[in-house]
Design a protein around this motif. Sequence first.
Motif, PDB file in Angstrom:
ATOM      1  N   GLY A 195       0.905  -0.958   0.024  1.00 25.49           N
ATOM      2  CA  GLY A 195      -0.068   0.483   0.245  1.00 25.49           C
ATOM      3  C   GLY A 195       0.922   1.035   0.515  1.00 25.49           C
ATOM      4  O   GLY A 195       0.604   2.620  -0.391  1.00 25.49           O
ATOM      5  N   ASP A 196       1.905   1.269   0.483  1.00 22.11           N
ATOM      6  CA  ASP A 196       3.027   2.149   0.757  1.00 22.11           C
ATOM      7  C   ASP A 196       3.455   2.796  -0.565  1.00 22.11           C
ATOM      8  O   ASP A 196       3.320   3.936  -0.658  1.00 22.11           O
ATOM      9  CB  ASP A 196       3.910   2.481   1.526  1.00 22.11           C
ATOM     10  CG  ASP A 196       3.393   2.594   2.986  1.00 22.11           C
ATOM     11  OD1 ASP A 196       2.994   3.468   3.626  1.00 22.11           O
ATOM     12  OD2 ASP A 196       3.838   1.082   3.773  1.00 22.11           O
ATOM     13  N   GLU A 197       4.060   1.775  -1.618  1.00 20.19           N
ATOM     14  CA  GLU A 197       4.903   2.038  -2.153  1.00 20.19           C
ATOM     15  C   GLU A 197       3.672   2.294  -3.593  1.00 20.19           C
ATOM     16  O   GLU A 197       3.497   3.081  -4.710  1.00 20.19           O
ATOM     17  CB  GLU A 197       5.294   1.191  -3.092  1.00 20.19           C
ATOM     18  CG  GLU A 197       6.153   0.585  -1.807  1.00 20.19           C
ATOM     19  CD  GLU A 197       5.933  -0.358  -0.806  1.00 20.19           C
ATOM     20  OE1 GLU A 197       7.115  -0.939  -0.158  1.00 20.19           O
ATOM     21  OE2 GLU A 197       4.997  -1.063  -0.566  1.00 20.19           O
ATOM     22  N   LEU A 198       2.050   2.062  -3.400  1.00 21.30           N
ATOM     23  CA  LEU A 198       1.078   1.832  -4.623  1.00 21.30           C
ATOM     24  C   LEU A 198       0.913   3.177  -4.066  1.00 21.30           C
ATOM     25  O   LEU A 198       0.361   4.058  -5.506  1.00 21.30           O
ATOM     26  CB  LEU A 198       0.101   0.875  -4.754  1.00 21.30           C
ATOM     27  CG  LEU A 198       0.826   0.214  -5.217  1.00 21.30           C
ATOM     28  CD1 LEU A 198      -1.101  -1.374  -5.584  1.00 21.30           C
ATOM     29  CD2 LEU A 198       1.135   0.196  -7.113  1.00 21.30           C
ATOM     30  N   PHE A 199      -0.103   3.591  -2.764  1.00 24.21           N
ATOM     31  CA  PHE A 199      -0.326   5.198  -2.530  1.00 24.21           C
ATOM     32  C   PHE A 199       0.137   6.375  -2.144  1.00 24.21           C
ATOM     33  O   PHE A 199      -0.001   6.708  -1.769  1.00 24.21           O
ATOM     34  CB  PHE A 199      -1.871   5.087  -1.591  1.00 24.21           C
ATOM     35  CG  PHE A 199      -2.524   3.555  -2.575  1.00 24.21           C
ATOM     36  CD1 PHE A 199      -4.129   3.956  -3.533  1.00 24.21           C
ATOM     37  CD2 PHE A 199      -2.586   2.087  -1.903  1.00 24.21           C
ATOM     38  CE1 PHE A 199      -4.178   2.508  -4.248  1.00 24.21           C
ATOM     39  CE2 PHE A 199      -3.086   1.331  -2.980  1.00 24.21           C
ATOM     40  CZ  PHE A 199      -4.059   2.141  -3.988  1.00 24.21           C
ATOM     41  N   GLY A 200       1.522   5.985  -1.811  1.00 20.47           N
ATOM     42  CA  GLY A 200       2.171   7.255  -1.399  1.00 20.47           C
ATOM     43  C   GLY A 200       2.186   7.434  -0.118  1.00 20.47           C
ATOM     44  O   GLY A 200       2.276   8.476   0.740  1.00 20.47           O
ATOM     45  N   GLY A 201       2.341   5.668   0.498  1.00 19.01           N
ATOM     46  CA  GLY A 201       2.421   6.301   2.189  1.00 19.01           C
ATOM     47  C   GLY A 201       3.809   6.605   3.213  1.00 19.01           C
ATOM     48  O   GLY A 201       3.406   7.221   3.541  1.00 19.01           O
ATOM     49  N   TYR A 202       4.453   6.632   2.334  1.00 28.51           N
ATOM     50  CA  TYR A 202       6.524   6.034   3.365  1.00 28.51           C
ATOM     51  C   TYR A 202       6.209   7.430   3.671  1.00 28.51           C
ATOM     52  O   TYR A 202       6.294   9.145   2.431  1.00 28.51           O
ATOM     53  CB  TYR A 202       7.492   5.593   2.365  1.00 28.51           C
ATOM     54  CG  TYR A 202       7.233   4.183   2.177  1.00 28.51           C
ATOM     55  CD1 TYR A 202       7.202   3.235   3.373  1.00 28.51           C
ATOM     56  CD2 TYR A 202       7.547   3.169   1.201  1.00 28.51           C
ATOM     57  CE1 TYR A 202       7.000   2.307   3.461  1.00 28.51           C
ATOM     58  CE2 TYR A 202       7.590   2.504   1.158  1.00 28.51           C
ATOM     59  CZ  TYR A 202       7.221   1.671   2.440  1.00 28.51           C
ATOM     60  OH  TYR A 202       7.192  -0.269   2.573  1.00 28.51           O
ATOM     61  N   ASN A 203       7.042   8.157   4.234  1.00 22.54           N
ATOM     62  CA  ASN A 203       7.090   9.676   4.998  1.00 22.54           C
ATOM     63  C   ASN A 203       8.607  10.341   3.905  1.00 22.54           C
ATOM     64  O   ASN A 203       8.085  11.399   4.232  1.00 22.54           O
ATOM     65  CB  ASN A 203       7.670  10.301   6.344  1.00 22.54           C
ATOM     66  CG  ASN A 203       6.802   9.463   7.523  1.00 22.54           C
ATOM     67  OD1 ASN A 203       5.492   9.168   7.392  1.00 22.54           O
ATOM     68  ND2 ASN A 203       6.869   9.002   9.072  1.00 22.54           N
ATOM     69  N   ARG A 204       8.817   9.279   3.046  1.00 21.40           N
ATOM     70  CA  ARG A 204       9.696   9.996   2.823  1.00 21.40           C
ATOM     71  C   ARG A 204       9.647  10.424   0.776  1.00 21.40           C
ATOM     72  O   ARG A 204       9.360  12.254   0.284  1.00 21.40           O
ATOM     73  CB  ARG A 204      11.148   8.642   2.507  1.00 21.40           C
ATOM     74  CG  ARG A 204      10.253   7.718   1.715  1.00 21.40           C
ATOM     75  CD  ARG A 204      11.453   6.932   1.233  1.00 21.40           C
ATOM     76  NE  ARG A 204      11.548   5.449   0.707  1.00 21.40           N
ATOM     77  CZ  ARG A 204      11.053   4.496   1.364  1.00 21.40           C
ATOM     78  NH1 ARG A 204      11.248   4.324   2.542  1.00 21.40           N
ATOM     79  NH2 ARG A 204      10.594   3.271   1.201  1.00 21.40           N
ATOM     80  N   TYR A 205       8.126   9.510   0.757  1.00 17.76           N
ATOM     81  CA  TYR A 205       7.539  10.942  -0.374  1.00 17.76           C
ATOM     82  C   TYR A 205       7.325  12.412   0.186  1.00 17.76           C
ATOM     83  O   TYR A 205       6.894  12.681  -0.930  1.00 17.76           O
ATOM     84  CB  TYR A 205       6.494   9.682  -0.748  1.00 17.76           C
ATOM     85  CG  TYR A 205       6.914   8.099  -1.452  1.00 17.76           C
ATOM     86  CD1 TYR A 205       7.199   7.817  -1.477  1.00 17.76           C
ATOM     87  CD2 TYR A 205       5.503   7.367  -1.220  1.00 17.76           C
ATOM     88  CE1 TYR A 205       8.011   6.993  -2.059  1.00 17.76           C
ATOM     89  CE2 TYR A 205       5.919   6.020  -0.947  1.00 17.76           C
ATOM     90  CZ  TYR A 205       7.067   5.317  -1.354  1.00 17.76           C
ATOM     91  OH  TYR A 205       7.709   4.608  -1.734  1.00 17.76           O
ATOM     92  N   LEU A 206       6.605  12.216   0.783  1.00 22.02           N
ATOM     93  CA  LEU A 206       6.358  13.177   1.287  1.00 22.02           C
ATOM     94  C   LEU A 206       7.583  14.864   1.931  1.00 22.02           C
ATOM     95  O   LEU A 206       7.829  15.936   1.452  1.00 22.02           O
ATOM     96  CB  LEU A 206       5.227  13.467   2.583  1.00 22.02           C
ATOM     97  CG  LEU A 206       4.532  12.712   2.355  1.00 22.02           C
ATOM     98  CD1 LEU A 206       3.249  12.500   3.530  1.00 22.02           C
ATOM     99  CD2 LEU A 206       3.568  13.351   1.627  1.00 22.02           C
TER     100      LEU A 206
END
Length: 655
Positions: free
Chosen positions: A381-392
Amino acid sequence: MCGLTGFWKWRGASRETLQGQAEDMSRQLTHRGPDDSGLWCDEAAGIVLAQRRLSILDLSDAGHQPMHSSCGRYVIAFNGEIYNHLDLRARLAAENAAPVWRGHSDTETVIACFAAWGIEKTLQLSVGMFAFATWDRQQRTLILARDRMGEKPLYYGWCGDTLLFGSELKALKAHPAFGADIDRDALTLFLRHDCVPAPYTIYRGIFKLRPGHVLCIPVDATRDAQPTPYWRYNDVVTKGLNEPLDCSDAEAADILEKQLRTSVGAQMLSDVPLGAFLSGGIDSSTIVALMQTVSRRPVRTFTIGFEENGYDEAVHAEAVAGHLGTEHTELYVRPEDALAVIPRLPSIFCEPFGDSSQVPTFLISQLTRREVVVALSGDGGDELFGGYNRYLTARATWKRMLHMPRFARRAVAGTLRTISPGAWDRLVERAGPLLPKKWRLATPGDKAHKLAEVLLQPNGQSFFLNVASQWKDPASMVIGAREPSTLLTDEGAWPHTGNLSQWMMAMDAQSYLPDDILVKVDRAAMANSLETRVPMLDHRLVELAWRLPLHQKIRHGQGKWLLRQVLYRHVPKELVERPKMGFAVPLDSWLRGPLRDWAEALLGENRLRQEGYFDPVLIRQKWEEHLSGRRNWQHALWTVLMFQAWLEVNRGLSP
């Protein structure tokens, strides 16, 4: 879920020899398939297939492997599940191509599809997680293939005149031809990434088959045959960005929930007890909520908790389970329970693996296997929907850095690095009462030097690689090594997203997810003879996720926005909204406390010098800084410790 192995020997051997060697290899995979074992040998061709079975679908002898097609052309050893295999049977019947079925296993479906449509079309039509080895008796060709997202592992490599292959390296090592040396270049990748990324392994000349690839080795091609993709993640990214969904938020949530429900429902097909991991976070709670909507009885859910502050999610999982009405089991793990797993890690993971969440993953798998044989998880879910904090944070930080000229960034970085971490700590400590509360950081010297590293990065991609690396210059740590190119450093392999957050998501899905997360889950679960399934990685859901615009994934500084809207339909927002924790253990304090003697023995200067893999001076410097509390090197040191522990077990070395 099963384990497969085998080999193809070019210079003939007797049937007894071939079978005996294959049995030795298969025995190493008993944990992957404790219910049944099988072996098939073609002495004239020198090919042997072996399989260990964990019975999930069709518990009868009709599911025994290796399995032959009814036409006699194909023989297969299969690992995994084909979730749409009943649909494939219906399609075969509609085309008058169905055989007289012996049972209802998905393996029988797959091999019937091979006979009717060939390998390529079958791969394109299949929905599932799998790795398989198939011998085409007509074309005298060996076919190795792996699922699109890399849920199931498959290793292969030539050792002399023998091609070895299998679900885990320990099976290959059991063959007398195996003689590969440790690959020091691959060791540098391990230090950087916590894992050895595909196609490399820790052994020179032995490879991982990449996700979404097939390797066909005809009798006249031998070593020249190379894997080819039958599905490309970058193509999914490109198509999704070029053909985005044009609909309202509510419509998008409806579409996403429908596909999620389809994926979850298909993956609940089982002839044995089934349950789910539940952390109480967004991903696992969504999976369990949708399982509950299609299940006739309460879903069995499993959680472990830790007593240490900041590491316990059990209370959140219990609240979600209570709301959904699941049959919930939780276990609070004592530190000594977790510490007892660590000596087993080098045997569980057949090559060095440094993600410390391997410990709780093993423990939750152990707990779950007491009650069920299959467990669904929320990974992906993190990789598909932008869940990791590092993406922000990475995107925001990099955008701010772009406003600072490079010469200014270099000057600031130089200033930060001229002051030692210890001096920074003392300076901040003395100035503490005068500083705003948000500036009173733990280990400020450590953070100042990390900021200096970030300021020196030339672009967003290298910024991401730096943030995601445990060791920033691993080639300087490994004696006689050069760091090979990977997906993260090969610009020609990068997807064109036009956005740093989307680029990071696409790269994680092709590297961190299959090489770290899915390896961790597969090995930890299979060590307990537990099958895990990951509904988020249904390739149809992956393709849908990339058609969703970024603003429906990341909104108002929060990731997984649309996925949350689906979850809120089933679980109150206040039960699942909290800062992301991850699945971690208090490694930093353990290394200074109960693990200190164990680590000291593995990191002894004389030992490091004698083994000759690492620069002992640099390793000892990091270890002493960590022990003193001046720097937190927990993750970097853990990779070294995991290699050292693996080396001790796999090379018979002693302190």
